[in-house]
Motif scaffolding. Structure first.
Motif, PDB file in Angstrom:
ATOM      1  N   PHE A 429       0.745  -1.316   0.120  1.00 22.94           N
ATOM      2  CA  PHE A 429       0.205  -0.046   0.110  1.00 22.94           C
ATOM      3  C   PHE A 429       0.866   1.186  -0.035  1.00 22.94           C
ATOM      4  O   PHE A 429       0.633   2.203   0.708  1.00 22.94           O
ATOM      5  N   GLY A 430       1.971   0.976  -0.784  1.00 21.44           N
ATOM      6  CA  GLY A 430       2.823   2.424  -0.787  1.00 21.44           C
ATOM      7  C   GLY A 430       3.928   2.409   0.077  1.00 21.44           C
ATOM      8  O   GLY A 430       4.966   3.042   0.044  1.00 21.44           O
ATOM      9  N   LEU A 431       3.785   1.787   1.267  1.00 14.87           N
ATOM     10  CA  LEU A 431       4.643   1.682   2.429  1.00 14.87           C
ATOM     11  C   LEU A 431       5.698   0.747   2.044  1.00 14.87           C
ATOM     12  O   LEU A 431       5.654  -0.347   1.493  1.00 14.87           O
ATOM     13  N   GLU A 432       7.059   1.031   2.204  1.00 15.57           N
ATOM     14  CA  GLU A 432       8.179   0.263   1.657  1.00 15.57           C
ATOM     15  C   GLU A 432       8.918  -0.190   2.979  1.00 15.57           C
ATOM     16  O   GLU A 432       8.499  -0.003   4.294  1.00 15.57           O
ATOM     17  N   LEU A 602       2.735  15.978   7.384  1.00 15.39           N
ATOM     18  CA  LEU A 602       2.885  17.644   7.770  1.00 15.39           C
ATOM     19  C   LEU A 602       1.538  17.740   8.585  1.00 15.39           C
ATOM     20  O   LEU A 602       1.427  18.919   9.034  1.00 15.39           O
ATOM     21  N   VAL A 603       0.784  16.831   8.872  1.00 14.87           N
ATOM     22  CA  VAL A 603      -0.611  16.895   9.769  1.00 14.87           C
ATOM     23  C   VAL A 603      -0.318  15.997  11.029  1.00 14.87           C
ATOM     24  O   VAL A 603       0.618  14.933  11.310  1.00 14.87           O
ATOM     25  N   GLU A 604      -0.696  16.750  12.341  1.00 15.13           N
ATOM     26  CA  GLU A 604      -0.413  16.031  13.523  1.00 15.13           C
ATOM     27  C   GLU A 604      -1.536  15.119  13.759  1.00 15.13           C
ATOM     28  O   GLU A 604      -1.254  13.990  14.627  1.00 15.13           O
ATOM     29  N   SER A 605      -2.749  15.080  13.555  1.00 15.43           N
ATOM     30  CA  SER A 605      -3.694  14.186  13.789  1.00 15.43           C
ATOM     31  C   SER A 605      -3.616  12.800  13.250  1.00 15.43           C
ATOM     32  O   SER A 605      -3.531  12.697  11.872  1.00 15.43           O
ATOM     33  N   PRO A 606      -3.478  11.622  13.871  1.00 14.29           N
ATOM     34  CA  PRO A 606      -3.356  10.378  13.475  1.00 14.29           C
ATOM     35  C   PRO A 606      -4.605  10.039  12.451  1.00 14.29           C
ATOM     36  O   PRO A 606      -4.053   9.045  11.523  1.00 14.29           O
ATOM     37  N   ILE A 607      -5.541  10.473  12.882  1.00  7.95           N
ATOM     38  CA  ILE A 607      -6.808   9.973  11.880  1.00  7.95           C
ATOM     39  C   ILE A 607      -6.598  10.543  10.470  1.00  7.95           C
ATOM     40  O   ILE A 607      -6.988   9.952   9.660  1.00  7.95           O
ATOM     41  N   LEU A 608      -6.178  11.868  10.437  1.00  6.85           N
ATOM     42  CA  LEU A 608      -5.938  12.727   9.347  1.00  6.85           C
ATOM     43  C   LEU A 608      -5.000  11.743   8.386  1.00  6.85           C
ATOM     44  O   LEU A 608      -5.040  11.935   7.167  1.00  6.85           O
ATOM     45  N   LYS A 609      -3.874  11.415   9.215  1.00  6.46           N
ATOM     46  CA  LYS A 609      -2.574  10.666   8.280  1.00  6.46           C
ATOM     47  C   LYS A 609      -3.147   9.610   7.921  1.00  6.46           C
ATOM     48  O   LYS A 609      -2.871   9.269   6.624  1.00  6.46           O
ATOM     49  N   VAL A 610      -3.856   8.717   8.560  1.00  6.26           N
ATOM     50  CA  VAL A 610      -4.375   7.582   7.990  1.00  6.26           C
ATOM     51  C   VAL A 610      -5.543   7.907   6.670  1.00  6.26           C
ATOM     52  O   VAL A 610      -5.329   7.238   5.775  1.00  6.26           O
ATOM     53  N   LEU A 611      -6.178   8.565   7.176  1.00  9.43           N
ATOM     54  CA  LEU A 611      -7.145   9.159   5.815  1.00  9.43           C
ATOM     55  C   LEU A 611      -6.410   9.628   4.696  1.00  9.43           C
ATOM     56  O   LEU A 611      -6.814   9.398   3.423  1.00  9.43           O
ATOM     57  N   ILE A 613      -3.409   8.733   3.508  1.00 12.01           N
ATOM     58  CA  ILE A 613      -2.933   7.642   3.010  1.00 12.01           C
ATOM     59  C   ILE A 613      -3.945   6.854   2.386  1.00 12.01           C
ATOM     60  O   ILE A 613      -3.681   6.131   1.024  1.00 12.01           O
ATOM     61  N   ILE A 614      -5.161   6.644   2.979  1.00 11.89           N
ATOM     62  CA  ILE A 614      -6.248   5.680   2.123  1.00 11.89           C
ATOM     63  C   ILE A 614      -6.672   6.563   1.012  1.00 11.89           C
ATOM     64  O   ILE A 614      -6.822   5.916  -0.192  1.00 11.89           O
ATOM     65  N   ILE A 615      -6.800   7.815   1.128  1.00  8.93           N
ATOM     66  CA  ILE A 615      -7.077   8.768  -0.153  1.00  8.93           C
ATOM     67  C   ILE A 615      -6.036   8.122  -1.335  1.00  8.93           C
ATOM     68  O   ILE A 615      -6.455   8.357  -2.499  1.00  8.93           O
ATOM     69  N   GLY A 616      -4.798   8.496  -0.757  1.00  9.98           N
ATOM     70  CA  GLY A 616      -3.661   8.289  -1.827  1.00  9.98           C
ATOM     71  C   GLY A 616      -3.810   7.128  -2.335  1.00  9.98           C
ATOM     72  O   GLY A 616      -3.610   6.862  -3.757  1.00  9.98           O
ATOM     73  N   ASN A 617      -4.177   5.950  -1.607  1.00  8.55           N
ATOM     74  CA  ASN A 617      -4.226   4.558  -2.315  1.00  8.55           C
ATOM     75  C   ASN A 617      -5.187   4.530  -3.112  1.00  8.55           C
ATOM     76  O   ASN A 617      -5.212   4.090  -4.323  1.00  8.55           O
ATOM     77  N   ILE A 618      -6.411   4.980  -2.728  1.00  9.95           N
ATOM     78  CA  ILE A 618      -7.600   5.175  -3.735  1.00  9.95           C
ATOM     79  C   ILE A 618      -7.244   5.769  -5.083  1.00  9.95           C
ATOM     80  O   ILE A 618      -7.884   5.291  -6.204  1.00  9.95           O
ATOM     81  N   LEU A 619      -6.780   6.905  -4.973  1.00 11.30           N
ATOM     82  CA  LEU A 619      -6.165   7.420  -6.391  1.00 11.30           C
ATOM     83  C   LEU A 619      -5.433   7.129  -7.219  1.00 11.30           C
ATOM     84  O   LEU A 619      -5.383   6.640  -8.274  1.00 11.30           O
ATOM     85  N   ILE A 620      -4.319   6.278  -6.411  1.00 10.62           N
ATOM     86  CA  ILE A 620      -3.310   5.375  -7.118  1.00 10.62           C
ATOM     87  C   ILE A 620      -3.975   4.271  -7.872  1.00 10.62           C
ATOM     88  O   ILE A 620      -3.609   3.684  -8.896  1.00 10.62           O
ATOM     89  N   LEU A 621      -5.126   3.468  -7.107  1.00 17.10           N
ATOM     90  CA  LEU A 621      -5.571   2.396  -7.628  1.00 17.10           C
ATOM     91  C   LEU A 621      -6.555   2.611  -8.829  1.00 17.10           C
ATOM     92  O   LEU A 621      -6.650   1.983  -9.637  1.00 17.10           O
ATOM     93  N   THR A 622      -7.238   4.008  -8.820  1.00 18.44           N
ATOM     94  CA  THR A 622      -7.917   4.225  -9.774  1.00 18.44           C
ATOM     95  C   THR A 622      -7.335   5.029 -11.046  1.00 18.44           C
ATOM     96  O   THR A 622      -7.252   4.480 -12.020  1.00 18.44           O
TER      97      THR A 622
END
Length: 664
Positions: A429-432, A602-611, A613-622
């Protein structure tokens, strides 16, 4: 070669057996009819001999009168009408037809059904239509807010006419803006809230009726028609409608019990009649395509070689008075080409869809499906290597396969190679590996590491050279098998063309000093091969002993082929560097996710970080997944297919009931 072997089956039989033989031929679903009679002279002796035999050795039975087309169409329309009223989808059912269910039996069964049930079916259909209309009218009347309107009194006006109807909101605004120009009384009497439309009553002088109707038409006025039996005030109309709707509901319930009783048996009966009628239509259509002599008819069809004996057995089951000739494609002129039926295994089958988008291979051509499947999966995996994203594609493939087997199969196979190269790159999922130390990585580090970038780009070029080499070899074999020396040996995609391409690659390599050979050696080969390609026609004619060596104007020939040589040079340059983009997309895949990872950091909220990364994966997949897939198609179609694949074949299309939409 993954193309089914074909044979031309020609048989001559008496016209007395034509109906039965054609029926069995159609029911076999194996015969691709060859309607061309250009080479029928090859079978003319057999036809003449058999025809003479019939005249001398037997008295021909009177040929049955052909069934009238009008009668077939009439029965077909009745069956379609009944099925529509019973809300049934007609299907082909061979069971009874293969057991001797003929047109006479079909007509008798349909007549019995019509006599027993058609009146009730028609009445039920009428009631359902009336019920639907009255329920709509009832809904409109309930929506009228001004309860004191008496429509019966309005009909009795001598000098005025009226209409009640519906306007959409935007047309209501238009009416309001033009009140001063309207020679009629326009009153809003209600609102249909569920569709946001208004109900209006319009009263106008009789001498202005045409003007008013023209105005209403311009604003998309939908007139509501109230039957005379319901005229009165709003309360009276509601009561009368309610009684009528209730009566229809009760009658419909009674008819439903009768009409839909044993509906499965009725559906089976209608399907049998439908199948019989479709068979009659196909027999009539087929009879127009075949050759008829004085007493005989000739059918010529392409069929898979493995089914030839089965089809002969089908004809033999009808009559023993026939002559059959079986010919392989090699026995015909080169211009006569059999249809193509691909026969790839389950692993490669989904990729036939990609091949068909470009064109179908001709019968004697190499089927590119297996080669395309392997190379496309390899290229996609290199450009889109990720364990997690590949797994998503595989899961999506299983879901899509429920509706489209080929598309689902593509996703599963491409996703599998994405997973495989995900292990090579060490990407989940993009993480190396440096983010997930436990993640295996054959490459040993990110593709974007400075020490990995150049090797990935060089490797992609090497992969391109290997794949193009294979493409050239397949094209050369294809051409030589067909005896095409000009293209197979001297053409831009032949042996000389490949040497030209390889010399261009080696010239670039020699300039880097990787091989200890002067670039001039390869430049010399480039020039020689280019000259040979320009002279391909005279060289071919010289080898084949044909004269003149150059057909037509010599000046035009050299100008035309000179430009073709220039095009070959530019094409070879494009081929040599085109596969660099495979490595570039592999780097882009890693770089795109890195951008999302930077945003997440660049963001501090863990929820935003995960969000993020998820959006990034969705855009990459599509988005990126689509771009990579299109790039794969481009490399296959424009870099490899033009070396070995013409796509000029036509599909094997046996007669199958229900598939032929041609009208009789």
């Amino acid at each position: 070669m993954a193309i089914e072997k074909m044979t031309m089956l020609s048989f001559v039989a008496s016209q007395t057996d034509e109906q039965n033989i054609l029926e069995q031929l159609i029911l076999s679903e194996k015969a691709h009819i060859n309607a061309s009679l250009d080479d029928l002279h090859e079978d003319s002796f057999t036809t003449h001999e058999y025809e003479s035999s019939l005249q001398s050795n037997e008295v021909l039975a009177a040929i049955n009168e052909p069934v009238k087309i009008e009668e077939i169409l009439k029965i077909s329309n009745i069956v379609q009408s009944i099925a529509t009223q019973l809300k049934l989808d007609l299907k082909i059912d061979y069971t009874e037809v293969k057991q001797g269910y003929d047109l006479t039996a079909a007509k008798a069964e349909l007549e019995a059904f019509v006599e027993d049930s058609r009146e009730k079916v028609d009445r039920l259909g009428f009631i359902e239509r009336q019920y639907k209309e009255l329920k709509y009218l009832e809904h409109i009347i309930h929506s009228v807010k001004k309860r004191n309107i008496d429509f019966k009194s309005l009909t009795e006006l001598n000098n005025f006419g009226f209409q009640i109807g519906i306007l959409s909101y935007e047309h209501t605004v238009q009416i309001k803006k033009n009140y001063e120009n309207i020679s009629a009384i326009v009153v809003r009497v209600g609102e249909i809230t569920d569709v946001k439309e208004d109900i209006y009553l319009v009263i106008y002088p009789n001498h202005l009726a045409d003007e008013t109707k023209h105005l209403l038409k311009s604003v998309n006025w939908r007139k509501i028609r109230i039957p005379d039996e319901f005229l009165g005030d709003i309360s009276q109309i509601e009561d009368q409608l309610h009684h009528k709707v209730t009566a229809y509901e009760e009658e419909a319930a009674q008819l439903n019990e009768i009409v839909y009783k044993n509906i499965d048996e009725k559906a089976k009966m209608l399907n049998c009649i439908y199948t019989r009628i479709e068979l009659e239509k196909e027999v009539i259509n087929l009879s127009k395509q075949i050759y008829h002599g004085n007493n005989v008819f000739v059918v010529r069809s392409w069929i898979p070689e493995k089914d030839a004996q089965d089809l002969e057995n089908v004809v033999a089951s009808v009559t023993d008075k026939y002559v059959m000739v079986n010919k392989n494609p090699e026995e015909f002129d080169k211009k006569i080409m059999p249809p193509t039926l691909l026969k790839n295994n389950k692993l490669f089958k989904p990729f036939e869809m990609i091949v068909n988008l470009y064109g179908l291979p001709s019968y004697k051509e190499f089927d590119p499906t297996p080669f395309l499947a392997m190379t496309m999966c390899l290229i996609f995996g290199i450009m889109f290597g990720d364990i997690g994203q590949g797994a998503i594609y595989v899961l999506a493939g299983f879901l899509v396969a429920k509706k489209n087997v080929a598309a689902g199969g593509l996703l599963k196979r491409l996703g599998s190679f994405s997973i495989a190269f995900g292990f090579f790159y060490g990407s989940l999922f993009g993480l190396e590996q440096h983010q997930l130390p436990w993640l295996p990585s054959i490459l040993g580090g990110s593709p974007l590491d400075p020490e990995n970038i150049l090797p990935i780009l060089i490797a992609s070029v090497i992969v391109g050279v290997v794949l193009l080499t294979l493409s050239y070899f397949i094209g050369i074999v294809n051409s030589l098998k067909q005896g095409d020396i000009e293209h197979g040996v001297f053409g831009s995609h032949g042996i000389v063309g490949y040497i030209f391409y390889l010399s261009l690659v080696l010239t670039a390599v020699a300039f880097t000093g990787v091989i200890p050979i002067s670039p001039l050696v390869f430049v010399t080969i480039l020039v020689i091969t280019l000259i040979i390609m320009v002279l391909k026609e005279p060289l071919t004619h010289f080898i084949e002993g044909k004269r003149p060596l150059i057909k037509g104007d010599k000046g035009s020939y050299f100008v035309e082929n000179g430009f073709e040589g220039l095009e070959t040079l530019l094409s070879a340059l494009s081929n040599a560097i085109s596969f660099i983009r495979v490595g570039a997309f592999a780097l882009n895949h890693a770089g795109l996710f890195m951008a999302f990872l930077v945003m997440a950091e660049l963001v501090e909220s863990p929820i935003l970080k995960v969000l993020i990364i998820i959006i990034g994966n969705i855009l990459i997949l599509t988005l990126e997944g689509l771009v990579v897939f299109i790039q794969c198609l481009r490399l296959e179609y424009y870099e490899m297919f033009n070396k070995y694949f013409s796509g000029e074949g036509y599909a094997y299309n046996p007669i199958v009931l229900g598939n032929n939409k041609e009208s009789i």
